[in-house]
Design a protein around this motif. Structure first.
Motif, short mmCIF file in Angstrom:
data_model
loop_
_atom_site.label_atom_id
_atom_site.label_comp_id
_atom_site.label_asym_id
_atom_site.label_seq_id
_atom_site.Cartn_x
_atom_site.Cartn_y
_atom_site.Cartn_z
N UNK A 305 -1.80 -28.82 -30.89
CA UNK A 305 -0.70 -28.41 -31.77
C UNK A 305 0.44 -29.41 -31.65
N UNK A 306 1.03 -29.72 -32.78
CA UNK A 306 2.21 -30.59 -32.77
C UNK A 306 3.37 -29.81 -33.39
N UNK A 307 4.48 -29.73 -32.64
CA UNK A 307 5.65 -28.99 -33.12
C UNK A 307 6.80 -29.98 -33.33
N UNK A 308 7.48 -29.87 -34.46
CA UNK A 308 8.60 -30.76 -34.73
C UNK A 308 9.93 -30.05 -34.49
N UNK A 309 10.68 -30.53 -33.50
CA UNK A 309 12.03 -30.00 -33.30
C UNK A 309 13.01 -31.16 -33.44
N UNK A 334 -6.11 -18.92 -22.42
CA UNK A 334 -6.61 -20.21 -21.98
C UNK A 334 -5.44 -21.11 -21.65
N UNK A 335 -5.73 -22.17 -20.92
CA UNK A 335 -4.64 -23.04 -20.48
C UNK A 335 -3.95 -23.72 -21.66
N UNK A 336 -2.64 -23.74 -21.63
CA UNK A 336 -1.87 -24.41 -22.68
C UNK A 336 -0.99 -25.47 -22.01
N UNK A 337 -1.28 -26.74 -22.34
CA UNK A 337 -0.46 -27.82 -21.76
C UNK A 337 0.73 -28.06 -22.67
N UNK A 338 1.91 -27.92 -22.12
CA UNK A 338 3.11 -28.08 -22.93
C UNK A 338 3.74 -29.43 -22.63
N UNK A 339 3.79 -30.30 -23.63
CA UNK A 339 4.28 -31.66 -23.38
C UNK A 339 5.39 -32.05 -24.35
N UNK A 340 6.54 -32.41 -23.82
CA UNK A 340 7.65 -32.84 -24.69
C UNK A 340 7.57 -34.33 -25.00
N UNK A 341 8.14 -34.73 -26.11
CA UNK A 341 8.34 -36.16 -26.36
C UNK A 341 9.62 -36.37 -27.16
N UNK A 342 10.53 -37.15 -26.59
CA UNK A 342 11.79 -37.48 -27.27
C UNK A 342 12.29 -38.80 -26.70
N UNK A 343 13.35 -39.31 -27.31
CA UNK A 343 13.78 -40.68 -27.03
C UNK A 343 14.03 -40.98 -25.56
N UNK A 344 14.69 -40.08 -24.84
CA UNK A 344 15.07 -40.41 -23.47
C UNK A 344 14.04 -40.01 -22.43
N UNK A 345 12.88 -39.59 -22.88
CA UNK A 345 11.86 -39.18 -21.92
C UNK A 345 11.35 -40.42 -21.17
N UNK A 364 -0.04 -28.65 -26.51
CA UNK A 364 0.98 -28.55 -27.55
C UNK A 364 2.03 -29.60 -27.27
N UNK A 365 2.23 -30.48 -28.24
CA UNK A 365 3.21 -31.55 -28.09
C UNK A 365 4.46 -31.15 -28.88
N UNK A 366 5.57 -31.06 -28.17
CA UNK A 366 6.82 -30.67 -28.83
C UNK A 366 7.65 -31.94 -28.99
N UNK A 367 7.82 -32.36 -30.23
CA UNK A 367 8.32 -33.71 -30.49
C UNK A 367 9.51 -33.71 -31.43
N UNK A 368 10.25 -34.81 -31.39
CA UNK A 368 11.24 -35.06 -32.44
C UNK A 368 10.51 -35.72 -33.59
N UNK A 369 11.28 -36.17 -34.55
CA UNK A 369 10.76 -36.92 -35.68
C UNK A 369 9.86 -38.08 -35.32
N UNK A 370 9.97 -38.49 -34.07
CA UNK A 370 9.18 -39.62 -33.60
C UNK A 370 7.69 -39.48 -33.93
N UNK A 371 7.20 -38.23 -33.90
CA UNK A 371 5.77 -38.03 -34.14
C UNK A 371 5.45 -37.92 -35.63
N UNK A 372 6.48 -38.06 -36.46
CA UNK A 372 6.25 -37.94 -37.90
C UNK A 372 5.42 -39.11 -38.40
N UNK A 373 5.85 -40.33 -38.08
CA UNK A 373 5.04 -41.48 -38.48
C UNK A 373 4.88 -42.53 -37.39
#
Ligand code: CDP
Ligand code: MG
Length: 735
Positions: A305-309, A334-345, A364-373
């Motif tokens: 899953x990819x979530x855009x915040x 079932x196991x859910x791996x929660x992974x953030x991604x943003x500029x200062x990570x 589940x990757x919780x991302x900024x716009x970075x994952x858009x393109x």
């Protein structure tokens, strides 16, 4: 606020099954989670959420993003296969069959626009093809720009791995305050801002054989300025190759701008994506996100899953909420791996999002716009899109810039949805209604150049000897007033003289890779003999907003820890205090832990500080300390930020020059103090126009640091005697 119940409601089906009973037993504190029943006709689960008893949100399937692949088509190489051979993976990318054709087109044309679906291999492959083709012979370099630092870092790391070299050797990246390149580096991934700064030291980019402006469709300010500069350089360097790479948006515009340069299209793989909307608008999208992720997790077949915040704070909050709920559910899901991604990570954390999901688990990757393109994560089948992004906006009338969470554009929403259809048919859940999509979203995002202040860029262009900014070759020109205001501001800061020419001080300001106001503050620290402290303040401001953390279960402790750092004078001094104590602890991570301070942010601040310190000599500022005389520090800050001032009036704070209503952010150390005069670092518009990082000043300082800008008269206080002691609500009242 009580936590809202998470309920996947059974619609018209019969008796609850075994699984459902288990769910009913699995209490989530106040919340419970049940399985959604399958709709008999379509075999589709009902996408329905009940939040609290009466509140019902329902997803309805509305449209489909067309694909060019059969939904049941052959699946791409599995993660295991991918591990087997890097070369096989490279050959499997959509760009690969076009390698020769592409190289021929590059050989034939000086400027080539390359259009391709996200994930087709433009960023990672094309520079490698050029390398293999010999474009880096004789020590020539290839630049590939990225609008985002995370993308530059992670793509460079990926390419280094593919080429079997150490990152920083043949392949490297260069982002502000972090240079991971060496003499040997011929493939340079860099932020667009860094390439812009390259022009300062090498105006004709003589050491580059190819410049690839990637993610051009993002239309960041720096990318837009690069277009104008590169077009110019290309005219007198016919051997320089220019590539403009973009997702499938806007390429005709780029072609026209570059004198009808040909467009090379790379057809990508696209599986169909079903798009779902909520039936009713969602009030709290963060909470709704968390609920929906869990719902997808328990009702949907495997697939990540990819979530855009919109930003770091939101992402961290969402991740914490998700982890918290998963913990409480324990082995029931079932196991859910929660992974953030943003500029200062930090980079080690960034790398984790690319690691294969273990069998049986879901990521589940919780991302900024970075994952858009800019970043492609393998294995995404579900996209959850609340429909927001954080955007800068600028009012050239008032000169006020603020960061706002705003609805994203339709183009953005469709790019996001497309991320679900890269490896198989996917689903995109939009946390807004179909009506909102149709009527409330703009078609495309306004280019940044039209909604940001231009001080920085104007200073840079002036340093490059470009004086006539009105006639600069802009793809889309900025508003005239914005340009004018930038010139005025630079004049007020002493960077330009009354003829609009760069001054000595302006030249120094351009040397520092920070905003003009921050540069000015650093230069002023020479006069007030406090450069040690000002460097710290500057570094801390640049990692801003992520210094303190506030775990849900220790809110009181965390708030106390924060208040313990408060110093009279304001937030800049608090930042200084935190850093100084941390340095005294020997830069200890344990110290950070005990004081609810983010170790990672502090480490970054330390890096930034070192870099800035290294530049001091170039701008002729000596190292000196104020020895506890914080007035000097505050004056030096005022010398840079006299533009950002506010005064307390009967009706609250107003900016001094423009008389705009503004508020102190509730997190500020001055929130309750309400000093009469203050300056702020930035404005953030949420429910109100909030000033973030505020410092108490005296109005007389404004005359001292900016006599050309302020007149004594406008700093007089007509109601000085009858000032109410306190205006506005307390932190408690605000909730
Ligand atoms: O630039 P474009 O969107 O066309 O594609 P790319 O970024 O070159 O991505 C090509 C492939 O590399 C995709 O399959 C990505 O998943 C993979 N990739 C990766 O695994 N790790 C990265 N840091 C970047 C890309
Ligand atoms: Mg790319």
């Amino acid at each position: 606020q009580p936590s809202r119940a998470v309920d996947l409601v059974e619609e018209e089906s019969g008796a609850p099954g075994e699984e459902q009973r288990r769910w009913e037993e699995a209490r989530l504190g106040a919340a419970s989670l049940k399985f959604g029943a399958r709709d008999a006709a379509s075999q589709e689960p009902k996408y329905q959420l009940v939040l609290e008893e009466e509140e019902t949100i329902e997803f309805v399937r509305a449209t489909q993003l067309q694909g060019n692949e059969e939904p049941s088509g052959p699946s791409p190489p599995s993660q295991a296969q991918q591990k087997e051979s890097v070369q096989a993976v490279r050959r499997s990318l959509p760009v690969f069959p076009f390698r020769e054709e592409l190289l021929a087109a590059i050989a034939d044309h000086q400027v080539l626009i390359i259009e391709g679906e996200t994930g087709s291999g433009k960023t990672t492959q094309i520079p490698q093809y050029l390398f293999e083709e010999g474009y880096t012979k004789k020590g020539m370099k290839i630049a590939c720009t990225q609008p985002r630092r995370v993308a530059a870092m992670s793509v460079a790391a990926r390419v280094a791995r593919e080429m079997g070299v150490k990152l920083g050797n043949e392949v490297g990246y260069s982002i502000r305050f972090e240079d991971c390149t060496s003499e040997r580096t011929v493939l340079r991934y860099m932020t667009d801002g860094m390439l812009l700064r390259e022009f300062l030291s090498e105006p004709d980019l003589a050491s580059y054989s190819v410049v690839m402006v990637d993610e051009a469709h993002e239309r960041t300010l720096h990318t837009d300025i690069l277009f104008g500069l590169i077009k110019d350089v290309a005219r007198f360097r016919p051997e320089l190759k220019v590539l403009v790479a973009s997702a499938t948006l806007d390429t005709a515009r780029f072609s026209t701008f570059f004198d009808d340069a040909p467009v090379f299209r790379i057809p990508g793989r696209r599986f169909p994506v079903d798009i779902f909307y909520t039936k009713a608008p969602e009030a709290d999208y963060l909470e709704a996100c968390v609920v929906s992720v869990l719902q997808i997790h328990v009702t949907q077949p495997p697939g990540d899953i990819l979530v855009f915040l919109t930003g770091q704070e939101e992402i961290e909050a969402a991740c914490e909420m998700l982890q918290d709920r998963c913990r409480r559910l324990g082995s029931k899901i079932r196991e859910l791996l929660v992974l953030p991604i943003y500029a200062n990570l930090p980079s080690d954390m960034q790398a984790r999002i690319f690691q294969p999901t273990p069998p049986g688990a879901r990521k589940v990757v919780v991302a900024t716009n970075i994952a858009e393109t800019s970043l492609t994560i393998e294995g995404i089948i579900y996209v959850l899109d609340p429909g927001f992004c954080k955007q800068k906006s600028y009012n050239p009338r008032t000169g006020m810039e603020s960061l706002t969470v705003t609805p994203c554009s339709k183009a953005s929403a469709n790019q996001r949805a497309g991320r679900a259809g890269r490896v198989a048919a996917g689903k995109c859940f939009r946390l807004y209604t179909a009506w909102a999509y149709q009527h409330e979203l703009e078609e495309t995002t306004v280019p940044e150049i039209q909604r940001t202040s231009l001080g920085n860029v104007v200073l840079l262009l002036k340093s490059l000897g470009i004086h006539d900014l009105m006639h600069f070759d802009f793809l889309d020109p900025p508003p005239y007033e914005t340009l004018l205001l930038a010139l005025e501001q630079l004049y007020a800061l002493g960077a330009l003289n009354h003829l609009g020419e760069l001054t000595t001080s302006g030249r120094k300001m351009a040397e520092l890779p920070v905003d003009p106001m921050l540069s000015k503050m650093i230069l002023a620290s020479e006069k007030y003999s406090c450069s040690e402290e000002i460097l710290t303040v500057a570094a801390m401001l640049s990692v801003n907003n992520s210094i303190f953390y506030r775990p849900k279960d220790k809110v009181v402790h965390a708030d106390n820890a924060r208040v313990n750092f408060f110093l009279p004078g304001g937030d800049h001094l608090v930042l200084l205090n935190v850093y100084t104590q941390w340095a005294e602890s020997g830069y200890s991570s344990q110290w950070c832990y005990e004081n609810f301070v983010q170790f990672r942010s502090m480490r970054r601040a330390r890096d930034v500080r070192e870099q800035l310190e290294g530049l001091l000599e170039r701008v002729e500022v000596g190292l000196s300390s104020c020895q506890g005389d914080y007035i000097r520090v505050r004056k030096a800050i005022t010398a840079g930020y006299f533009y950002h001032t506010a005064r307390l009036t009967r009706s609250g704070y107003r900016t001094v020059k423009q008389q705009q209503t503004v508020f102190i952010h509730p997190n500020s150390s001055l929130f309750e103090e309400q000093p009469r005069w203050l300056l702020y670092h930035e404005l953030v518009l949420t429910t109100k126009e909030f000033m973030r990082q505020v410092l108490e000043i005296e109005s007389s300082w404004l005359l001292e640091v900016a006599p050309h800008y302020y007149k004594a008269k406008e700093l007089e206080d007509p109601h000085s005697k009858k000032m109410p002691k306190k205006i506005g609500k307390t932190r408690e009242e605000l909730g």
